[in-house]
Design an enzyme around this catalytic site. Structure first.
Site, PDB file in Angstrom:
ATOM      1  N   GLY A 125      26.547  54.856  42.882  1.00 45.35           N
ATOM      2  CA  GLY A 125      27.753  54.069  43.648  1.00 45.35           C
ATOM      3  C   GLY A 125      28.801  54.987  44.063  1.00 45.35           C
ATOM      4  N   CYS A 126      29.042  55.913  43.389  1.00 47.69           N
ATOM      5  CA  CYS A 126      30.034  57.032  44.012  1.00 47.69           C
ATOM      6  C   CYS A 126      29.649  57.686  45.180  1.00 47.69           C
ATOM      7  CB  CYS A 126      30.368  57.929  42.462  1.00 47.69           C
ATOM      8  SG  CYS A 126      31.353  57.116  41.399  1.00 47.69           S
ATOM      9  N   THR A 127      28.335  58.155  45.173  1.00 50.47           N
ATOM     10  CA  THR A 127      27.840  58.531  46.293  1.00 50.47           C
ATOM     11  C   THR A 127      27.745  57.717  47.521  1.00 50.47           C
ATOM     12  OG1 THR A 127      26.470  60.079  44.872  1.00 50.47           O
ATOM     13  CG2 THR A 127      25.924  59.987  47.440  1.00 50.47           C
TER      14      THR A 127
END
Length: 157
Positions: free
Chosen positions: A46-48
């Site tokens: 998700g953060c990527t």
């Protein structure tokens, strides 16, 4: 739970280290609009997705007068690897003790798979040129967040 920021609040100043070990202060960016987004952990799916979405929209955000800062509780070393791996062209800042996340209301109770714990709440705060909160969004989704933020800020593609 920490107090969340609202439109018109004074944005707490901070100084954190970026992925290259340089100090970055919010007050040094005064005079321009700054998108400060908080994400739980570098190099996670998700953060990527969210970081690459900011990277891919950086030119249009910049053209509209916005700078972007990403903040996570990751150490500088991990941020450097993440930034290089994903060719990120905006500062990622290390908030290992999560003091800045707490000041911004981005640290608090989370629930995942039936467990409750304290952690970083995916959030975005837009700070205006005078250092006031122009927009505060909490519990945002990684996918599609930048598009929604652009709409909320009135930035057209």
């Amino acid at each position: 739970m920490t107090q969340r920021l609202a439109t018109g609040d004074s944005a707490p100043d901070f100084t954190l280290l970026d992925a290259e070990g340089n100090k970055v202060s919010l007050s040094s960016l005064r005079g321009g609009n700054v998108v400060v987004y908080f994400y739980p952990a570098a190099a996670t799916p998700g953060c990527t997705t969210e970081a690459c979405d900011f990277r891919d929209n950086l030119a249009s955000l910049g053209a509209a007068g916005y700078r972007v800062l990403g903040i996570s509780p990751d150490p500088v070393r991990k941020l450097a690897a993440f930034s290089e791996q994903e060719s990120l062209t905006f500062p990622l800042l290390s908030d290992e003790d999560h003091a800045v996340a707490e000041a911004y209301g981005a640290w608090g109770e989370k629930k995942n798979y039936g467990k409750t714990y304290e952690g970083l709440i995916r959030s975005t705060v837009v700070v205006d040129a005078e250092g006031r909160v122009a927009l505060a969004q909490y519990n945002v989704r990684a996918t599609g967040h930048v598009a929604k933020l652009r709409r909320d800020l009135g930035i057209d593609r």
